[in-house]
Design a protein around this motif. Structure first.
Motif, PDB file in Angstrom:
ATOM      1  N   GLN A   1      12.432   8.218  -5.786  1.00  0.00           N
ATOM      2  CA  GLN A   1      11.903   6.863  -5.950  1.00  0.00           C
ATOM      3  C   GLN A   1      10.475   6.771  -5.451  1.00  0.00           C
ATOM      4  O   GLN A   1      10.127   7.328  -4.404  1.00  0.00           O
ATOM      5  CB  GLN A   1      12.771   5.866  -5.172  1.00  0.00           C
ATOM      6  CG  GLN A   1      12.364   4.409  -5.350  1.00  0.00           C
ATOM      7  CD  GLN A   1      13.337   3.443  -4.699  1.00  0.00           C
ATOM      8  OE1 GLN A   1      14.489   3.813  -4.442  1.00  0.00           O
ATOM      9  NE2 GLN A   1      12.901   2.230  -4.443  1.00  0.00           N
ATOM     10  N   VAL A   2       9.638   6.039  -6.187  1.00  0.00           N
ATOM     11  CA  VAL A   2       8.271   5.761  -5.767  1.00  0.00           C
ATOM     12  C   VAL A   2       8.271   4.523  -4.885  1.00  0.00           C
ATOM     13  O   VAL A   2       8.869   3.498  -5.232  1.00  0.00           O
ATOM     14  CB  VAL A   2       7.350   5.543  -6.986  1.00  0.00           C
ATOM     15  CG1 VAL A   2       5.952   5.133  -6.532  1.00  0.00           C
ATOM     16  CG2 VAL A   2       7.287   6.804  -7.837  1.00  0.00           C
ATOM     17  N   TYR A   3       7.585   4.614  -3.749  1.00  0.00           N
ATOM     18  CA  TYR A   3       7.474   3.490  -2.818  1.00  0.00           C
ATOM     19  C   TYR A   3       6.004   3.099  -2.689  1.00  0.00           C
ATOM     20  O   TYR A   3       5.138   3.963  -2.485  1.00  0.00           O
ATOM     21  CB  TYR A   3       8.021   3.863  -1.441  1.00  0.00           C
ATOM     22  CG  TYR A   3       9.520   4.048  -1.406  1.00  0.00           C
ATOM     23  CD1 TYR A   3      10.370   2.981  -1.147  1.00  0.00           C
ATOM     24  CD2 TYR A   3      10.082   5.308  -1.643  1.00  0.00           C
ATOM     25  CE1 TYR A   3      11.754   3.153  -1.114  1.00  0.00           C
ATOM     26  CE2 TYR A   3      11.457   5.497  -1.615  1.00  0.00           C
ATOM     27  CZ  TYR A   3      12.285   4.415  -1.348  1.00  0.00           C
ATOM     28  OH  TYR A   3      13.652   4.588  -1.322  1.00  0.00           O
ATOM     29  N   ALA A   4       5.741   1.802  -2.807  1.00  0.00           N
ATOM     30  CA  ALA A   4       4.391   1.290  -2.566  1.00  0.00           C
ATOM     31  C   ALA A   4       4.196   1.121  -1.068  1.00  0.00           C
ATOM     32  O   ALA A   4       5.081   0.629  -0.358  1.00  0.00           O
ATOM     33  CB  ALA A   4       4.190  -0.047  -3.274  1.00  0.00           C
ATOM     34  N   GLN A   5       3.028   1.561  -0.573  1.00  0.00           N
ATOM     35  CA  GLN A   5       2.723   1.485   0.855  1.00  0.00           C
ATOM     36  C   GLN A   5       1.514   0.559   1.046  1.00  0.00           C
ATOM     37  O   GLN A   5       0.370   0.972   0.905  1.00  0.00           O
ATOM     38  CB  GLN A   5       2.439   2.877   1.413  1.00  0.00           C
ATOM     39  CG  GLN A   5       3.582   3.858   1.263  1.00  0.00           C
ATOM     40  CD  GLN A   5       4.815   3.488   2.075  1.00  0.00           C
ATOM     41  OE1 GLN A   5       4.755   2.627   2.955  1.00  0.00           O
ATOM     42  NE2 GLN A   5       5.930   4.118   1.790  1.00  0.00           N
ATOM     43  N   ASP A   6       1.795  -0.697   1.325  1.00  0.00           N
ATOM     44  CA  ASP A   6       0.761  -1.714   1.492  1.00  0.00           C
ATOM     45  C   ASP A   6      -0.070  -1.390   2.728  1.00  0.00           C
ATOM     46  O   ASP A   6       0.466  -1.311   3.835  1.00  0.00           O
ATOM     47  CB  ASP A   6       1.419  -3.087   1.646  1.00  0.00           C
ATOM     48  CG  ASP A   6       0.430  -4.220   1.858  1.00  0.00           C
ATOM     49  OD1 ASP A   6      -0.793  -3.965   1.844  1.00  0.00           O
ATOM     50  OD2 ASP A   6       0.880  -5.365   2.039  1.00  0.00           O
ATOM     51  N   PRO A   7      -1.391  -1.217   2.573  1.00  0.00           N
ATOM     52  CA  PRO A   7      -2.208  -0.847   3.740  1.00  0.00           C
ATOM     53  C   PRO A   7      -2.275  -1.924   4.810  1.00  0.00           C
ATOM     54  O   PRO A   7      -2.648  -1.627   5.944  1.00  0.00           O
ATOM     55  CB  PRO A   7      -3.588  -0.589   3.128  1.00  0.00           C
ATOM     56  CG  PRO A   7      -3.590  -1.343   1.849  1.00  0.00           C
ATOM     57  CD  PRO A   7      -2.184  -1.281   1.337  1.00  0.00           C
ATOM     58  N   GLN A   8      -1.929  -3.157   4.449  1.00  0.00           N
ATOM     59  CA  GLN A   8      -1.917  -4.209   5.457  1.00  0.00           C
ATOM     60  C   GLN A   8      -0.493  -4.644   5.796  1.00  0.00           C
ATOM     61  O   GLN A   8      -0.293  -5.637   6.502  1.00  0.00           O
ATOM     62  CB  GLN A   8      -2.757  -5.399   4.987  1.00  0.00           C
ATOM     63  CG  GLN A   8      -4.220  -5.047   4.812  1.00  0.00           C
ATOM     64  CD  GLN A   8      -5.113  -6.255   4.601  1.00  0.00           C
ATOM     65  OE1 GLN A   8      -4.790  -7.368   5.014  1.00  0.00           O
ATOM     66  NE2 GLN A   8      -6.249  -6.048   3.970  1.00  0.00           N
TER      67      GLN A   8
ATOM     68  N   HIS B   1       0.817   5.047  -2.573  1.00  0.00           N
ATOM     69  CA  HIS B   1       2.231   5.218  -2.894  1.00  0.00           C
ATOM     70  C   HIS B   1       2.692   6.589  -2.404  1.00  0.00           C
ATOM     71  O   HIS B   1       1.893   7.502  -2.221  1.00  0.00           O
ATOM     72  CB  HIS B   1       2.471   5.138  -4.408  1.00  0.00           C
ATOM     73  CG  HIS B   1       2.121   3.824  -5.018  1.00  0.00           C
ATOM     74  ND1 HIS B   1       0.817   3.444  -5.296  1.00  0.00           N
ATOM     75  CD2 HIS B   1       2.906   2.780  -5.416  1.00  0.00           C
ATOM     76  CE1 HIS B   1       0.805   2.243  -5.830  1.00  0.00           C
ATOM     77  NE2 HIS B   1       2.060   1.816  -5.913  1.00  0.00           N
ATOM     78  N   ASP B   2       3.994   6.718  -2.215  1.00  0.00           N
ATOM     79  CA  ASP B   2       4.591   8.027  -1.994  1.00  0.00           C
ATOM     80  C   ASP B   2       5.956   8.060  -2.650  1.00  0.00           C
ATOM     81  O   ASP B   2       6.400   7.082  -3.258  1.00  0.00           O
ATOM     82  CB  ASP B   2       4.634   8.395  -0.509  1.00  0.00           C
ATOM     83  CG  ASP B   2       5.383   7.389   0.344  1.00  0.00           C
ATOM     84  OD1 ASP B   2       6.143   6.562  -0.211  1.00  0.00           O
ATOM     85  OD2 ASP B   2       5.219   7.424   1.578  1.00  0.00           O
ATOM     86  N   VAL B   3       6.621   9.204  -2.547  1.00  0.00           N
ATOM     87  CA  VAL B   3       7.912   9.414  -3.197  1.00  0.00           C
ATOM     88  C   VAL B   3       8.949   9.708  -2.137  1.00  0.00           C
ATOM     89  O   VAL B   3       8.769  10.616  -1.307  1.00  0.00           O
ATOM     90  CB  VAL B   3       7.838  10.573  -4.209  1.00  0.00           C
ATOM     91  CG1 VAL B   3       9.230  10.912  -4.737  1.00  0.00           C
ATOM     92  CG2 VAL B   3       6.899  10.212  -5.356  1.00  0.00           C
TER      93      VAL B   3
END
Length: 886
Positions: free
Chosen positions: A457-464, A477-479
């Protein structure tokens, strides 16, 4: 539309300060981090634990001062309250007079003696520095840390008078101790609030002025995301407060800044550095995790992550004047920011920038014709996010412009930026003659989320997100959820030739080592072994990313590289649930030659770039005592590298090459000419400090490192050595995912003279001389508890030749007893036959998997005469779109 960053080199803003890469607990014990990492990062200031303090297991200022002051260290601060073991200090309550302290030992008895207990601690700590430090004049004492938070004085209305009286008492006690020893004025910093506190600051300064106890350094913290937008207004308020009170300007140190999300991320760090350098203040990265890694800005035992390279580039500006930089959105969080500087003596102009996903137009002006001439060379280097624990190789040239015409001092460049988390170094120098560039070392990369994924699964990583309490992912993003036997990530890639390629996988292994299988074109090629990453809290688990590297043979053409959680599609590999962030593929068939041209070097003692003309113009001139040129070279793995130095001499001459503090060889040239001198030198995994000196004088054009054969090195498995005392062989289970070679290691070394492993001298290390001893080790010792800092212990290993210590250093935390890293110990052997013993008589040594012993220099150095201009060797440039307008 691109973001426009304007830099006016004619409008200087002052001497480069260089204090914004300070650290809080960036140092653990001696050797953690390595001296090459310390020197390369150009750390000028740090705050550490009070001598003999109990707040953390490592970080004692007296223990680390030698390494800190060796080259660039200027001021070492002490958090005196860190003498206490608990956070908040003393349970968060101001102590009374319940104890009596023995000033000779720092111990206490539960008995009142009429003296405030904390004042006795202040005296003990100050006395230790005054009598035991070699540099007491370079210390800064910080009596109170975050007094407005949970530390003793949060209620200003009720506790103001108490705090001010306590400030005066501690200030005067510190001065009393220094006066007792004839040391003159002791430097003291305060108040140390958690944030800018205008009311408290006004009351504090008013009192301090009236009672002659003003601090030498004014201190507060800037920690939140929004502080990127508000810091400059805080500085304006502070300077106005000084004026209103009739106080001469006091130097400022922001002794904690940034959040987890900023550490190790060059595109974030450059935003902080630009603010602090603009204001000419010192500042220290916050201590969110463990001591000894420059606040998550180093990788493994001796390597650089991307954040370290940002520190290094910033430190390279020493000796420059900073210049006016106008970003498109000043005082705005997470936007393009930059630092500009001009080094007139070396005719070198620099811009450091980052923080945007958009393309950038760089408008340069004020390029004085008397300094740069009518034509200039421009090089743009890029450093991209590698994870907090991931190895970052030497930044590559991604754009270049040779012989660009400068009109009216102006030049414009369009930069193809990669990622808002990346940063860029732009170097401008007078134009030089160049031969055609050799083919660069080929490399390519892909974000994990852009691979073809199955059961992941791809996960969005919000910088804030999470208020900044997270580590950032390349590309945002990472997996994850890579936890099924059918989980896989496929990358279709075309390589240019038959050869050997290094595949680097950047990802997070949560607290334990793990394993994937690498398939090439549908066939199993090899296991991919990951070491453990930090995973003590939810802010680190799955996010504290490291890297692993494997080599794969590929034929020219298209291939599918597949990372899989299983070898057979049915059985999960041990600890295969690993976050994937980015994949990098690099051609290493020719040893990955990497060039360090003179324009990128550092200089000391009067050395510098020589622009007097001739074919060697722009070379580094070194001559006489104290002059040196410095290179911080990357080794992606421990081993031998051919170090080739291209240099020019005007007569018979000498040129000495030192590696990590030891003279490796001296190249002698018999007459005038241009030369390439080469030595095969053992380098440690990570950053290596190379220094070039000459008694009679030489002009150094470049240094190139190329991976070479390790035939001169001897590797011994720890289980095959002679064991003494409590030392014992232990097996690692298959389920552990351990990367221990052969599945066996030696444990319970040290904590007594008799507990060691011994290696008999053999061919390859049967002579006296300088050696590198690379130890494959694990150390996961923790001591004590803390609210957010992992209480890691740095374990020392001594290498003894018989009974004599031949080399020793500390080995940092590896996150798991099943996870092994390389750490290289410089060793000087005095005999040819005395056995080598590995242990530690005073405390436990790290567990050991294998030991490699290598002479510092293999074979005989060579020097050959060359003609023509220096070519741009492989590994130096790669070219993207370049637009130059004059």
């Amino acid at each position: 539309m691109p973001d426009v960053l304007s830099v006016d080199f004619a409008q200087t803003t002052g001497d480069f300060r260089g204090g914004a890469t300070g650290t809080l607990y960036g140092f653990g014990d001696d050797g953690v981090p390595t001296q090459a990492l310390i020197d390369g990062a150009h750390i000028t200031n740090s705050s550490q634990k009070a001598p003999y303090g109990t707040q953390h297991p490592s970080g004692d200022a007296l223990t680390i001062e030698d390494g800190f002051f060796a080259k660039h260290g200027q001021e070492l601060a002490i958090y005196i309250q860190d003498y206490y073991p608990d956070w908040s200090y003393n349970g968060g309550k101001r102590p009374g007079d319940a104890r009596t302290y023995d000033q000779t030992t720092g111990t206490f008895v539960e008995q009142s003696n009429g003296v405030w207990d904390y004042l006795e601690i202040v005296e003990f700590v100050t006395e230790a520095v005054a009598t035991q430090s070699d540099h007491p004049e370079k210390y800064l004492f910080i009596p109170f840390n975050e007094p407005d938070g949970g530390n003793w004085y949060p209620d200003w209305a009720a506790q103001q008078d108490q705090f001010l009286a306590d400030w005066q008492a501690t200030y005067e006690k510190i001065q009393e101790v220094y006066d007792r020893h004839g040391l003159g004025h002791a430097r003291i910093g305060g108040p140390g609030d958690t944030r800018w506190q205008p009311e408290r600051s006004a009351d504090y300064l008013t009192y301090a002025k009236a009672n002659d106890v003003l601090p030498d350094v004014f201190i507060w913290h800037e920690l939140g995301i929004d502080n990127l937008a508000t810091f400059r207004s805080h500085m304006r308020d502070y300077r106005q407060l000084e004026q209103d009170l009739g106080i001469d300007p006091i130097h400022v140190n922001i002794t904690e800044y940034g959040m987890l999300r900023d550490m190790g991320v060059p595109g974030q760090l450059v935003q902080w550095l630009s603010m602090f350098e603009d204001e000419k203040v010192d500042a220290q990265t916050a201590y969110w995790n463990y001591a000894g890694n420059l606040s998550d800005n180093t990788a493994r035992a001796g390597g650089a992550n991307a954040g370290w390279w940002m520190f290094k580039w910033y430190g390279d500006l020493e000796g420059s004047q900073t210049v006016q930089v106008d970003p498109p959105h000043p005082d705005t969080v997470d936007t393009l920011q930059g630092i500009g500087a001009i080094d007139a003596a070396n005719r070198r102009a620099t811009v450091l920038l980052g923080g945007t996903d958009d393309d950038v137009r760089l408008d340069l002006s004020g390029l004085d014709r008397r300094t740069f001439g009518q034509k200039v060379d421009v090089e743009v280097r890029e450093v991209t996010l590698s994870g907090a624990q991931g190895l970052s190789s030497t930044p590559r040239v991604v754009q270049r412009l040779d012989g660009a015409t400068v009109r009216s001092g102006e030049l414009a460049l369009d930069l193809d930026t990669y990622d808002r988390y990346a940063a860029y170094q732009v170097l401008v120098t007078p134009a030089q003659a160049h031969e055609a560039a050799a083919a660069p070392t080929w490399t390519t990369s892909i974000e994990a989320e852009d691979t073809a994924l199955t059961d992941a699964q791809v996960y969005a990583q919000d910088p804030q997100g999470d208020g900044g309490w997270k580590f950032l992912a390349s590309g945002g993003h990472d997996v994850g959820s890579f936890n099924k036997a059918t989980s896989r990530a496929d990358w279709t890639v075309t390589v240019p030739r038959d050869g050997t390629y290094r595949l680097q996988v950047i990802g997070a292994t949560p607290g334990v080592p793990g394993r994937h299988a690498l398939f090439v074109d549908g066939a199993l090629d090899q296991p991919v072994q990951y070491t453990a990453d930090l995973a003590l809290t939810s802010a680190q688990k799955w996010q504290y990313r490291g890297s692993t590297e494997v080599q794969v043979e590929l034929a020219a053409g298209e291939h599918v590289l597949s990372l899989r959680a299983s070898e057979d599609g049915r059985t999960l590999l041990p600890n295969a649930d690993i976050t994937l962030d980015k994949l990098v593929l690099t051609d290493v068939s020719d040893g990955e030659p990497t060039a360090y041209p003179a324009r990128t070097m550092r200089f000391a003692g009067g050395a510098g770039l020589d622009w007097d003309g001739g074919k060697a113009q722009g070379s580094a001139g070194v001559q006489g005592d104290g002059q040196r040129a410095e290179v911080y070279a990357t080794a992606m793995e421990s081993g031998y590298y051919d170090i080739a130095v291209r240099h020019t001499t005007s007569a018979s001459s000498d040129l000495t090459l030192s590696a990590n503090g030891r003279a490796a060889t001296t190249f002698d040239t018999p007459r005038p000419g241009s030369w390439v001198s080469t030595a095969r030198v053992h380098l440690a995994e990570g950053i290596n400090e190379l220094e070039l000196t000459s008694v009679t004088g030489a002009l150094v054009e470049s240094v190139t490192t190329t991976r070479a054969s390790d035939d001169a090195a001897v590797t011994v498995e720890a289980e095959d050595t002679d064991l003494h005392g409590t030392a014992v062989v232990a097996s690692k289970s298959a389920a552990s995912g351990s990367n221990a070679s052969g599945g066996k290691v030696v444990e319970w070394l040290g904590d007594g003279e008799e507990n060691y492993l011994e290696i008999a001298r053999a061919a390859g290390f049967d002579a006296a001389g300088d050696y590198d001893v690379t130890v494959r080790y694990a150390n996961a010792e923790l001591s004590g508890k803390h609210d957010y800092n992992p209480q890691v212990v740095d374990r020392e290993l001594q290498v003894r030749e018989g009974d004599s210590v031949a080399g020793a250093t500390h080995f940092r935390y590896t996150f798991s007893w099943d996870s092994f890293w390389d750490r290289t110990v410089p060793v000087t052997l005095a005999t040819a036959d005395r056995p080598l013993r590995f242990g530690n008589p005073e405390a436990f040594a790290p567990n050991i998997d294998a030991i490699t012993i290598a002479p510092l220099v293999a074979g005989e150095p060579t020097t050959r005469r060359v003609t023509g201009h220096a070519p741009l060797v492989a590994g130096e440039p790669t070219t993207r779109r370049v637009t130059g307008r004059g």
